[in-house]
Design a protein around this motif. Structure first.
Motif, PDB file in Angstrom:
ATOM      1  N   HIS A 113      17.074 -79.284 133.974  1.00 31.43           N
ATOM      2  CA  HIS A 113      17.205 -78.556 132.702  1.00 31.43           C
ATOM      3  C   HIS A 113      18.670 -78.298 132.367  1.00 31.43           C
ATOM      4  O   HIS A 113      19.121 -78.546 131.231  1.00 31.43           O
ATOM      5  CB  HIS A 113      16.417 -77.250 132.801  1.00 31.43           C
ATOM      6  N   PHE A 114      19.437 -77.815 133.338  1.00 32.84           N
ATOM      7  CA  PHE A 114      20.846 -77.526 133.080  1.00 32.84           C
ATOM      8  C   PHE A 114      21.603 -78.793 132.675  1.00 32.84           C
ATOM      9  O   PHE A 114      22.394 -78.781 131.726  1.00 32.84           O
ATOM     10  CB  PHE A 114      21.496 -76.921 134.324  1.00 32.84           C
TER      11      PHE A 114
ATOM     12  N   TRP B 179      29.686 -75.142 127.780  1.00 34.61           N
ATOM     13  CA  TRP B 179      28.254 -74.913 128.004  1.00 34.61           C
ATOM     14  C   TRP B 179      27.935 -73.426 127.995  1.00 34.61           C
ATOM     15  O   TRP B 179      27.165 -72.958 127.152  1.00 34.61           O
ATOM     16  CB  TRP B 179      27.829 -75.555 129.329  1.00 34.61           C
TER      17      TRP B 179
ATOM     18  N   LYS C 139      13.094 -71.403 129.524  1.00 30.57           N
ATOM     19  CA  LYS C 139      14.319 -72.016 128.999  1.00 30.57           C
ATOM     20  C   LYS C 139      14.313 -73.523 129.273  1.00 30.57           C
ATOM     21  O   LYS C 139      14.771 -74.320 128.440  1.00 30.57           O
ATOM     22  CB  LYS C 139      15.544 -71.354 129.634  1.00 30.57           C
TER      23      LYS C 139
ATOM     24  N   LYS D 156      12.993 -79.605 122.899  1.00 28.18           N
ATOM     25  CA  LYS D 156      14.106 -80.031 122.056  1.00 28.18           C
ATOM     26  C   LYS D 156      14.339 -81.539 122.153  1.00 28.18           C
ATOM     27  O   LYS D 156      14.722 -82.190 121.173  1.00 28.18           O
ATOM     28  CB  LYS D 156      15.373 -79.277 122.464  1.00 28.18           C
TER      29      LYS D 156
ATOM     30  N   ASP E 258      20.618 -79.947 129.200  1.00 27.48           N
ATOM     31  CA  ASP E 258      21.197 -79.024 128.227  1.00 27.48           C
ATOM     32  C   ASP E 258      22.681 -79.336 128.024  1.00 27.48           C
ATOM     33  O   ASP E 258      23.188 -79.343 126.894  1.00 27.48           O
ATOM     34  CB  ASP E 258      21.001 -77.593 128.725  1.00 27.48           C
ATOM     35  N   GLN E 259      23.378 -79.613 129.110  1.00 32.70           N
ATOM     36  CA  GLN E 259      24.792 -79.965 129.017  1.00 32.70           C
ATOM     37  C   GLN E 259      24.982 -81.335 128.369  1.00 32.70           C
ATOM     38  O   GLN E 259      25.960 -81.566 127.642  1.00 32.70           O
ATOM     39  CB  GLN E 259      25.420 -79.953 130.411  1.00 32.70           C
TER      40      GLN E 259
ATOM     41  N   GLN F 236      25.589 -70.368 136.087  1.00 32.04           N
ATOM     42  CA  GLN F 236      24.647 -69.654 135.238  1.00 32.04           C
ATOM     43  C   GLN F 236      24.268 -68.317 135.870  1.00 32.04           C
ATOM     44  O   GLN F 236      24.214 -67.282 135.192  1.00 32.04           O
ATOM     45  CB  GLN F 236      23.391 -70.494 135.015  1.00 32.04           C
TER      46      GLN F 236
ATOM     47  N   ILE G 229      23.329 -82.676 125.982  1.00 34.33           N
ATOM     48  CA  ILE G 229      23.269 -82.569 124.519  1.00 34.33           C
ATOM     49  C   ILE G 229      24.662 -82.277 123.959  1.00 34.33           C
ATOM     50  O   ILE G 229      25.109 -82.886 122.981  1.00 34.33           O
ATOM     51  CB  ILE G 229      22.284 -81.459 124.104  1.00 34.33           C
TER      52      ILE G 229
ATOM     53  N   THR H  14      14.187 -76.818 126.574  1.00 34.32           N
ATOM     54  CA  THR H  14      14.963 -78.057 126.642  1.00 34.32           C
ATOM     55  C   THR H  14      14.044 -79.264 126.505  1.00 34.32           C
ATOM     56  O   THR H  14      14.361 -80.230 125.792  1.00 34.32           O
ATOM     57  CB  THR H  14      15.743 -78.123 127.967  1.00 34.32           C
TER      58      THR H  14
END
Length: 607
Positions: free
Chosen positions: A527-528, A11, A464, A471, A531-532, A361, A534, A468
């Motif tokens: 969000h994190f 990630w 950010k 996307k 994102d992971q 992060q 994906i 996400t």
């Protein structure tokens, strides 16, 4: 460990970080080897002594504090491996690892034995202050001995009349002809204020010189050795620092929480760090990293509690499977098969992953401040400043809730000392209180950090999350979680803009600072994880294609996942992101409704 490595290398762009000049001596193989050694130390030395920390605890006898015997061997192993200064300057005995790797290491250590590792946290912080702001003499005398763990460090702010209001401190500092200062005063709630693990302790102390202004503007920072240090680094006579009391606490019994009297006989000599009256500003360089590590404590203990509860749930037989509940001839099954137990465990797992992501992060952004310059460096630093109170408060609050859910997995046994759940829960609670209560963190966020630089850092961070959402908003699998993320972001935006137009805006903000911090933490966590997810989905699809498994055949897919740990890991990452979105993001809207209403019950109530 698998999720730690995923977040580090699949990630976050840690591999790119390792190509920078500052960290070029390490590669991924080196880091993975270090992590395995850290895990081994945590499992073989730190964790076995954790129970002693709780049942034996630290004890005060004749003005000296004695730690559990098992702590000594564990601490010595930490020193032998240079773990205390693992992220610090190699010139002074550190390893020089990236901070994000240090976060992974310290998660393992805090999860294994939080009480013992509190000493190492403060030792790192005190030495860093000296390295950054101390004189050459101080650096030579103290830094390597601290980073190596030969000596320990503390942070001394609180006084009987000055808790969160540090500016009310009354400890006094009188300059002497030799340039040193004599200190008189009492500090309370000092973690590791005395112990017998090290031959000396260096106390970072805030005190006030005679003509200093009132409040925090008049505080100066001093380093006070428990035992005076000679010019050659050898130890001299005691420095008039006395432990007068140990607090009896709910948890972290193995960590001595001390009341210290400095200069009771007018013989406590101190080194001034930096300039007079700049102490509070300098101390934040120790406090802010410590706040992130306190958030890490919440996450680490939550992770340890979850793993222990999962292991218990796989072996504890109780009741029939839910599909055969009316069949009295059906055998008992492990409680991990029961839906409510699975819910508690999987919600816990999702929160642990989200907290870990927030902390990693943030640590990565800290590393980026070390390898960039100019506007780029300022941008990363601004992210760190916004995220620090969220790391501390959100991770410690929800880390505690995870320990609560996982205790429930054990049923009545969880409430008993036969299993570690109740100790984990008691130990975890302090993280929401010390190093600035979570209410203080929330006020810092809304009053200082969010408005900083015209609000640009928080807009970019939430931007950010919006990326996400954009996307995934048309993705068949992630569409609904993505739109829930988008809706939660809109709630934060509406609250932020709407509050400024209210005549009672200031009161509404301070009354609701904690739920507003939670709203941001929830959104960032979702969000994190998305994102992971994906990344995890792509990796899972690759494994399925390589092994010829068709996702349409649900039974075959389930059998495959049960037999292949790597595929199951990626599958669970995807499910954790979806679960977190459905279970957590609606709470953002609920909090927004309450804030927007301007409800004033706590203010109007007669108490």
């Amino acid at each position: 460990m698998r999720d730690i490595k995923f977040q580090l290398f699949e990630w976050l762009p840690t591999n790119e970080l390792l190509t920078t000049e500052r960290y070029s001596q390490f590669d991924r193989g080196d880091v993975e080897m270090v992590l395995e050694e850290a895990l081994k130390l945590a499992q073989e030395q730190l964790a076995p002594s954790n129970k002693d920390g709780d049942t034996v605890g630290a004890r005060l006898e004749n003005g000296r504090v004695f730690m559990p015997k098992s702590f000594h061997a564990a601490y010595q192993k930490m020193c032998e491996g240079d773990w205390i200064g693992c992220i610090n300057n190699p010139e002074y005995g550190g390893m020089g690892l990236p901070g994000v790797v240090g976060t992974a290491i310290n998660e393992l250590f805090f999860g294994a034995n939080m009480s013992l590792c509190l000493t190492t946290l403060l030792t790192r912080g005190a030495s860093y202050l000296i390295e950054k702001f101390g004189t050459d003499e101080m650096i030579k005398l103290f830094c390597e001995r601290l980073y190596k763990g030969i000596w320990a460090g503390t942070m001394c702010l609180t006084e009987p009349q000055a808790g969160s209001d540090v500016g009310a401190s009354k400890a006094r500092a009188i300059k002497q002809p030799n340039g040193r200062y004599l200190i008189q005063g009492e500090k309370i709630f000092i973690t590791g204020g005395d112990q017998d693990l090290t031959e000396n302790i260096i106390h970072a102390v805030l005190a006030r010189t005679p003509k200093a202004p009132e409040g925090t503007a008049g505080l100066s920072l001093f380093m006070i050795p428990k035992i005076r240090v000679k010019p050659d680094g050898s130890l001299g006579e005691p420095n008039d620092v006395v432990c007068s009391r140990l607090e009896e606490k709910m948890g972290i019994h193995g960590s001595p929480t001390c009341s210290l009297v400095f200069g009771g006989n007018n013989g406590c000599e101190a080194f001034l760090v930096g300039e007079e009256n700049h102490g509070m500003k300098l101390m934040f360089h120790m406090m802010n990293p410590a706040r992130i590590e306190v958030g890490l404590q919440g996450e680490a203990v939550a992770a340890a509690t979850y793993l222990a509860a999962l292991d218990y749930a796989k072996t504890r037989l109780q009741s029939r499977h839910w599909t055969r509940f009316k069949d009295h001839e059906a055998p008992q099954v492990p409680i991990v098969e029961h839906p409510d137990v699975r819910r508690m465990l999987f919600t816990s797992a999702a929160y642990v992953q989200a907290m870990r992501a927030l902390l990693m992060q943030t640590s990565f952004y800290i590393d980026m401040t070390q390898v960039t310059a100019g506007e780029e460096q300022e941008r990363y630093q601004s992210y760190v400043e916004v995220l620090t109170p969220i790391c501390k408060a959100w991770a410690s609050d929800w880390g505690f809730r995870v320990t609560e859910w996982c205790l429930h997995v054990y049923g009545g046994y969880g409430y008993c000392s036969d299993y570690p759940a109740e100790q984990y829960m008691r130990d975890a609670k302090i993280a929401a209180i010390y190093e600035g209560t979570n209410g203080i963190q929330a006020l810092d966020l809304v009053a200082r950090k969010l408005p900083a630089k015209g609000g640009k850092p928080i807009r970019e961070l939430l931007g950010k999350a919006e990326a996400t959402f954009k996307k995934l908003r048309g993705d068949p699998q992630f569409m609904e979680p993505a739109w829930m993320l988008g809706a939660a972001l809109k709630q934060i935006e509406d609250i932020s803009k709407g509050l400024t137009k209210r005549p009672d805006a200031a009161l509404v903000v301070v009354l609701n600072s904690v739920p507003f911090l939670d709203m941001i933490g929830d959104v960032l966590g979702a969000h994190f994880l998305l994102d992971q997810a994906i990344i995890a989905r792509t990796k899972l699809q690759g494994l399925l294609e390589a092994d010829g498994v068709k996702t349409e055949d649900k039974d075959a897919l389930r059998t495959y996942l049960q037999g292949k740990a790597e595929a199951a890991f990626y599958h669970n990452k995807v499910q954790a992101a979806i679960h977190f979105a459905y279970r957590v993001l609606p709470q953002v809207t609920a909090r927004a409704v309450a804030i927007r209403a301007g409800e004033m019950g706590p203010i109007d109530a007669v108490m």
